[in-house]
Design an enzyme around this catalytic site. Structure first.
Site, short mmCIF file in Angstrom:
data_model
loop_
_atom_site.label_atom_id
_atom_site.label_comp_id
_atom_site.label_asym_id
_atom_site.label_seq_id
_atom_site.Cartn_x
_atom_site.Cartn_y
_atom_site.Cartn_z
N ARG A 239 0.85 -1.18 0.00
CA ARG A 239 0.00 0.00 0.00
C ARG A 239 0.89 1.24 0.00
O ARG A 239 1.94 1.27 0.64
CB ARG A 239 -0.95 0.02 1.21
CG ARG A 239 -2.11 -0.96 1.10
CD ARG A 239 -3.10 -0.50 0.05
NE ARG A 239 -4.25 -1.41 -0.08
CZ ARG A 239 -4.35 -2.35 -1.00
NH1 ARG A 239 -3.34 -2.56 -1.84
NH2 ARG A 239 -5.43 -3.09 -1.09
N GLU A 268 -2.36 8.02 -4.67
CA GLU A 268 -2.61 7.49 -6.01
C GLU A 268 -4.05 7.62 -6.48
O GLU A 268 -4.33 7.58 -7.68
CB GLU A 268 -2.20 6.02 -6.10
CG GLU A 268 -3.08 5.08 -5.32
CD GLU A 268 -2.69 3.62 -5.52
OE1 GLU A 268 -3.54 2.85 -6.00
OE2 GLU A 268 -1.54 3.25 -5.21
N HIS A 300 0.01 0.60 -10.13
CA HIS A 300 -0.79 -0.36 -9.37
C HIS A 300 -1.25 -1.51 -10.28
O HIS A 300 -2.44 -1.83 -10.36
CB HIS A 300 -2.00 0.33 -8.73
CG HIS A 300 -2.49 -0.38 -7.50
ND1 HIS A 300 -2.82 0.28 -6.33
CD2 HIS A 300 -2.70 -1.69 -7.24
CE1 HIS A 300 -3.22 -0.61 -5.42
NE2 HIS A 300 -3.16 -1.80 -5.97
#
Length: 335
Positions: A239, A268, A300
């Site tokens: 994360r 993000e 991601h």
């Protein structure tokens, strides 16, 4: 189920629609896909649905939970492992159940972490760009053998364990940190659990695989990075907020560490999964981070394999079926 269950999907992309539509042929739910994120402004679109399906950058805070309850939503389906974007207390008070996909493909994430590590340490992106312009010079591309170095695995859940096994296969020594250590597993594999100061100070490669909790928020910060070797690198496929990004920029600028490869970023949600190539970047921290030649960022995508997408769809829809048929919720997230 007496009636067809209706599910509103938020923040969906073409790969979501493809994998879930194919899997839904076995379940027969009524699904509507929205490309916008779930938040206070969009939550009202859940009216007349029975459940919502959300991803990592959707928001299910207390205000959103209240709206979802008023819309008649009974279930929030996370098509991911993390649940830090959900107010669990508010959901419990509203009587809304939360389910997730705890392990869609730990191999996908671990393998991407390896790809980031090798790309960073062997300067693969720079080499690729050079050869595309017929520049075959290898000046400045000197890498480093991983064999014989020490890898620190921060978080030894399924993904962390697979990453440890991969790096062990490369001939690296494995150090681990986890607040709930599995000493039996570590002993069998020849690994060692160590303290936070020790894993930061001894690791040549620090790979982050822990969930985001109040205890792990900014676990990589100014103080912990000062403990690290100057030639150490950080890999983050966990994360974004595990790392204090401003502190990371400072550490890179002052050469306290040798580099970082990130598939996640703490801010993000406003950027990732969308094309901003024709826009001026307003995130000064990320903009600065991207200027470093020893930083590699992907958007991601560690989870993004055909195997993982299929597993995510299957488990998510099975979670819905179990809930509405009164079955056991094996993947329920509880407060």
């Amino acid at each position: 189920m007496e009636k067809t269950v209706k599910i509103a999907f938020f923040d969906t992309r073409s790969y979501d629609k493809s994998s879930f539509s194919a899997e839904n042929e076995k379940f027969g739910f009524e699904i509507e896909y929205f490309d916008f994120k779930l938040n206070e402004k969009t939550a009202f679109t859940a009216k007349n649905f029975d459940a919502v399906c959300i991803f990592v950058n959707d928001s299910a805070n207390s205000a959103v939970i209240k709206i979802l309850k008023d819309c008649g939503i009974k279930l929030i389906v996370l098509r991911c492992a993390g649940f830090n974007n959900v107010d669990l207390k508010a959901a419990q008070e509203a009587g809304i159940k939360i389910v997730r996909v705890p392990a869609y493909s730990p191999h996908a994430v671990a393998e991407h972490a390896l790809a980031l590590l090798l790309s960073l340490t062997r300067h693969i992106p720079q080499a690729y760009l050079r050869t595309k312009t017929q520049n075959f010079s290898i000046e400045g591309l000197t890498g480093r053998d991983l064999f014989g170095l020490t890898a620190g695995i921060l978080g030894t859940g399924k993904i962390g364990r697979i990453m440890a096994g991969i790096l062990k296969g490369l001939g690296m020594k494995i150090l681990c940190y986890d607040p709930y250590p599995d000493s039996k597993w570590a002993e069998a594999e020849g690994y060692s659990y160590v303290s936070i100061p020790e894993i930061f100070s001894k690791s040549d490669v620090l790979s982050l695989h822990c969930p985001l909790t109040p205890e792990t928020f900014h676990i990589v910060n100014h103080d912990t990075m000062k403990m690290m070797k100057e030639d150490a690198v950080i890999i983050n496929t966990g994360r974004g907020a595990l790392i204090d990004t401003k502190a990371l920029v400072h550490a890179l600028k002052h050469r306290h560490i040798a580099g970082a490869a990130l598939d996640v970023y703490e801010e993000e949600s406003a950027l990732f999964f969308n094309d901003h190539s024709t826009e001026i970047m307003t995130d000064d921290v990320l903009a600065r981070l991207l200027t470093f030649p020893n930083v590699l960022v992907t958007g991601h995508q560690a989870f993004l394999t055909t195997t993982a997408l299929s597993n995510i769809a299957e488990v998510s829809l099975q979670n819905v079926k179990d809930f509405f048929e009164g079955g056991e919720l094996k993947n329920e997230v509880k407060l």
